[in-house]
Design a protein around this motif. Structure first.
Motif, PDB file in Angstrom:
ATOM      1  N   PRO A 185       3.985   2.465 -12.611  1.00 16.89           N
ATOM      2  CA  PRO A 185       2.681   2.397 -13.271  1.00 16.89           C
ATOM      3  C   PRO A 185       1.600   1.934 -12.305  1.00 16.89           C
ATOM      4  O   PRO A 185       1.897   1.447 -11.218  1.00 16.89           O
ATOM      5  CB  PRO A 185       2.909   1.382 -14.388  1.00 16.89           C
ATOM      6  CG  PRO A 185       4.103   0.602 -13.977  1.00 16.89           C
ATOM      7  CD  PRO A 185       4.935   1.482 -13.127  1.00 16.89           C
ATOM      8  N   GLU A 207      -0.790   9.985  -3.463  1.00 16.70           N
ATOM      9  CA  GLU A 207      -1.303  10.823  -4.541  1.00 16.70           C
ATOM     10  C   GLU A 207      -2.156  11.964  -4.022  1.00 16.70           C
ATOM     11  O   GLU A 207      -3.316  12.114  -4.417  1.00 16.70           O
ATOM     12  CB  GLU A 207      -2.104   9.964  -5.524  1.00 16.70           C
ATOM     13  CG  GLU A 207      -1.251   8.862  -6.082  1.00 16.70           C
ATOM     14  CD  GLU A 207      -1.962   8.035  -7.159  1.00 16.70           C
ATOM     15  OE1 GLU A 207      -2.918   8.552  -7.730  1.00 16.70           O
ATOM     16  OE2 GLU A 207      -1.528   6.919  -7.406  1.00 16.70           O
ATOM     17  N   LYS A 242       2.691   0.573  -5.126  1.00 12.63           N
ATOM     18  CA  LYS A 242       3.098   1.770  -4.377  1.00 12.63           C
ATOM     19  C   LYS A 242       2.231   1.973  -3.142  1.00 12.63           C
ATOM     20  O   LYS A 242       2.737   2.135  -2.029  1.00 12.63           O
ATOM     21  CB  LYS A 242       2.990   3.027  -5.266  1.00 12.63           C
ATOM     22  CG  LYS A 242       3.691   2.912  -6.586  1.00 12.63           C
ATOM     23  CD  LYS A 242       3.495   4.165  -7.428  1.00 12.63           C
ATOM     24  CE  LYS A 242       2.074   4.444  -7.836  1.00 12.63           C
ATOM     25  NZ  LYS A 242       1.572   3.648  -8.951  1.00 12.63           N
ATOM     26  N   HIS A 280       1.979   9.159  -9.631  1.00 10.83           N
ATOM     27  CA  HIS A 280       2.463   8.693 -10.925  1.00 10.83           C
ATOM     28  C   HIS A 280       2.685   9.880 -11.848  1.00 10.83           C
ATOM     29  O   HIS A 280       2.801   9.721 -13.035  1.00 10.83           O
ATOM     30  CB  HIS A 280       1.623   7.583 -11.554  1.00 10.83           C
ATOM     31  CG  HIS A 280       0.161   7.717 -11.394  1.00 10.83           C
ATOM     32  ND1 HIS A 280      -0.641   6.675 -11.057  1.00 10.83           N
ATOM     33  CD2 HIS A 280      -0.626   8.774 -11.511  1.00 10.83           C
ATOM     34  CE1 HIS A 280      -1.875   7.095 -10.979  1.00 10.83           C
ATOM     35  NE2 HIS A 280      -1.896   8.359 -11.254  1.00 10.83           N
ATOM     36  N   TYR A 324      -1.341 -10.582  -0.993  1.00 15.35           N
ATOM     37  CA  TYR A 324      -2.719 -10.402  -0.542  1.00 15.35           C
ATOM     38  C   TYR A 324      -3.391 -11.756  -0.392  1.00 15.35           C
ATOM     39  O   TYR A 324      -2.974 -12.730  -1.018  1.00 15.35           O
ATOM     40  CB  TYR A 324      -3.485  -9.533  -1.536  1.00 15.35           C
ATOM     41  CG  TYR A 324      -3.211  -8.059  -1.350  1.00 15.35           C
ATOM     42  CD1 TYR A 324      -3.711  -7.384  -0.243  1.00 15.35           C
ATOM     43  CD2 TYR A 324      -2.446  -7.351  -2.260  1.00 15.35           C
ATOM     44  CE1 TYR A 324      -3.465  -6.047  -0.055  1.00 15.35           C
ATOM     45  CE2 TYR A 324      -2.190  -6.000  -2.088  1.00 15.35           C
ATOM     46  CZ  TYR A 324      -2.706  -5.347  -0.980  1.00 15.35           C
ATOM     47  OH  TYR A 324      -2.457  -4.033  -0.787  1.00 15.35           O
ATOM     48  N   GLY A 342      -0.907  -0.069 -10.235  1.00 21.33           N
ATOM     49  CA  GLY A 342      -0.933  -1.477  -9.816  1.00 21.33           C
ATOM     50  C   GLY A 342       0.430  -2.059  -9.500  1.00 21.33           C
ATOM     51  O   GLY A 342       0.558  -3.261  -9.323  1.00 21.33           O
ATOM     52  N   CYS A 343       1.459  -1.217  -9.399  1.00 23.36           N
ATOM     53  CA  CYS A 343       2.795  -1.773  -9.183  1.00 23.36           C
ATOM     54  C   CYS A 343       3.107  -1.954  -7.699  1.00 23.36           C
ATOM     55  O   CYS A 343       4.161  -2.464  -7.345  1.00 23.36           O
ATOM     56  CB  CYS A 343       3.846  -0.886  -9.821  1.00 23.36           C
ATOM     57  SG  CYS A 343       4.071   0.666  -8.965  1.00 23.36           S
ATOM     58  N   ALA A 369       1.839  -8.339  -4.362  1.00 23.93           N
ATOM     59  CA  ALA A 369       1.868  -6.911  -4.685  1.00 23.93           C
ATOM     60  C   ALA A 369       3.259  -6.321  -4.516  1.00 23.93           C
ATOM     61  O   ALA A 369       3.669  -5.445  -5.275  1.00 23.93           O
ATOM     62  CB  ALA A 369       0.871  -6.170  -3.812  1.00 23.93           C
TER      63      ALA A 369
END
Ligand code: ATP
Ligand code: MG
Lengths: 364, 142
Positions: free
Chosen positions: A38, A160, A43, A193, A13, A40-41, A19
């Motif tokens: 988890p 999600e 995805k 998740h 970024y 912030g990984c 990222a």
């Protein structure tokens, strides 16, 4: 319907956050890929790069053999379903689903045929005149799904999508998405998740951590043969127990605790001194009259916390300052303060290298 | 109509469009008549009638769009008023202004008829579809 190919994809970024580090993967037509990891990984970042909402810093992204790194989102033929569905609030379900065709100025009859056919697939044929605000969460989700199907996109991306539904509706919508995938077999990349979602929906799971792929495999593989301690601890609920210890002859010893290893286990750890043993809570067994082999794999402790979950119960106790969790049937539920004798299952034990944290596999 | 059932879900775009043509013609008529007509007490009558009709036509368009049967013949009333205005263009309007006023009045009448006709035919088909398929009110309301 499409094949996707990620070659050394990297995303940094503008603020310097790395990222996604080195994402390599091939996704075949009709697969249902679930990205887990988890918070912030990276995805969502992967998904957004596929959709074209985020620029790819380095690497190649191919869809059906064509490099799409520099293609704008509209030309990629991809449908993205957001967590909040992003429906048009002033349009009916019918208009929402047909919107992509309306903007392309398709004839009214064609729009009608497509929307009606899709509304039957997503079971919304009685709600076509409703506004999104008068629908339940699951129905809204299906409108968003239907809209992507009408578009006839090559790839469906879902970030999600079920996270703001209640438990019951989530299970129901999950089932609907699986059935839908069985029926029309689109290529789906799905971010979650929630482990249950990952295990039940995926044809292959991609486990990520800190922007790095930890393992790619079928749900069964990821559960049975986790590539490293991260995957082992991430997949499975409650999480796997880890204990560091030494191999002394045919035994694994960790402080006061020792278990006798089976021949296959000995073979696996041969030549090593220190290993980390991984035992899933459901592989700590309760047995009224254990046989000789099991007797030598006893693990006991004073329960300091227990939970009755319905069909199962979890028991927690300390062993060498490490908390051990066992999952047993509800009839074996004990209160805190009681002592419990458990036996380590003869199969299903994992060993990890303490330095690399990788799974120690049989070399054959 | 090949897919009569689509009338259950798609708005009456055709009739709606004709109503907007009517409104555009009405604006043109009004402005050109007001531009050159003789200044007397008629001027207020012309402006009032046409402003009220503009608003009413817009509301009618919205109702026609969603197949409100009560409004299907209302455009005929506007057509009648426009016909009257066409035949009684106020004194003072002449030359190019007169031609434009006449053309827009004629167009307005035609489009009002078209809107009403289209509305009538589609409403009839739609009612038939609803009756034949036993479609309940809950399926039609938003
Ligand atoms: N626009 C942005 N600018 C800078 N950094 C960002 C941006 N978007 C995300 N990041 C960072 O990139 C990393 C990965 O973010 P990403 O949204 O992909 O995580 P995620 O895996 O989807 O997490 P979650 O499960 O919480 O949604 C995070 O560290 C995040 O802070
Ligand atoms: Mg995310």
């Amino acid at each position: 319907m499409a094949n996707l190919r990620f070659e050394h994809i990297k995303k940094v970024y503008p603020n310097g956050v790395e990222a996604v580090v080195d994402f390599n993967m091939e996704i075949y037509d009709r697969e249902f890929i679930v990205l887990v990891g988890p918070s912030g990984c990276g995805k969502s970042t992967v998904l957004r790069m596929v959709a074209g909402l985020e620029k790819i810093t380095a690497g190649n992204l191919e869809i059906d053999g064509v490099r799409v790194n520099d293609k704008p989102p509209v030309d990629r033929d991809i449908a993205m379903i957001f967590q909040d569905y992003a429906l048009y609030g002033n349009m009916t379900v019918y208009e929402n689903m047909g919107f992509s065709l309306t903007v392309r100025k398709r004839p009214c009859d064609e729009i009608h045929d497509k929307v009606i056919a899709v509304s039957e697939i997503v079971k919304l044929d009685n709600e076509l005149n409703r506004l999104p605000r008068n629908l339940s969460g699951g129905q809204r989700q299906r409108v968003a799904l239907g809209r992507s199907i009408v578009r006839n996109a090559k790839v469906f991306l879902m970030d999600e999508p079920l996270s703001n539904l209640d438990a019951k509706l989530r299970a129901q919508t999950r089932r609907e998405i699986i059935l839908l995938h069985n029926r029309i077999k689109p290529t789906i990349i799905y971010v979650t998740h929630d482990q249950v979602e990952a295990m039940t929906m995926a044809t292959r799971i991609v486990v990520m951590n800190n922007g790095v792929i930890q393992q790619i495999g079928t749900p069964y593989e990821v559960y049975r043969r986790p590539a490293n301690m991260f995957v082992a601890g991430f997949i499975g609920c409650p999480a796997m127990n880890f204990l560091k210890g030494q191999i002394v002859e045919d035994r694994f010893v960790s402080g006061a605790f020792a278990i006798k290893l089976t021949p296959t286990e000995i073979q696996r750890v041969s030549g090593r001194q220190t290993v980390i043993i991984g035992i899933r809570p459901e592989h700590l067994l309760v047995s009224a009259n254990p046989d000789v082999a099991l007797l030598k794999r006893k693990i006991s402790g004073k329960i300091n916390y227990s939970e009755l979950l319905g069909a199962n119960a979890t028991l927690r106790f300390c062993l060498n300052q490490t908390e051990i969790v066992a999952q047993v049937e509800n009839s074996e539920y004990r209160n805190s303060g009681e002592t419990v004798d458990l036996y380590v299952s003869l199969e299903n034990v994992h060993f990890f290298d303490p330095e690399t944290e990788a799974l120690i596999e049989v070399i054959s | 109509m090949k897919r009569p059932k689509r009338l259950l879900y798609q708005t009456n775009k055709g009739a709606y469009a004709f109503m907007f043509i009517f409104i555009a013609c009405l604006v043109a008529y009004t402005s050109f008549v007001l531009k050159s007509m003789q200044v007397d007490h008629m001027i207020s009558a012309v402006s009032l009638i046409n402003i009220v009709m503009l608003l009413a036509a817009f509301l009618t368009a919205e109702e026609i769009k969603v197949y409100n049967r009560k409004f299907q013949f209302v455009p005929l009333l506007y057509a009648a008023i426009m016909t009257y205005q066409l035949l009684n263009i106020p004194t003072g309007v002449a030359g190019g202004d007169l031609i434009i006023a006449k053309i827009s009045a004629i167009l307005a009448v035609v489009s009002a008829f078209a809107a009403s006709g289209l509305s009538y035919f589609r409403n009839r088909i739609r009612a038939k579809v609803i009756a034949e398929n036993n479609i309940g009110k809950s399926q039609l309301t938003k």
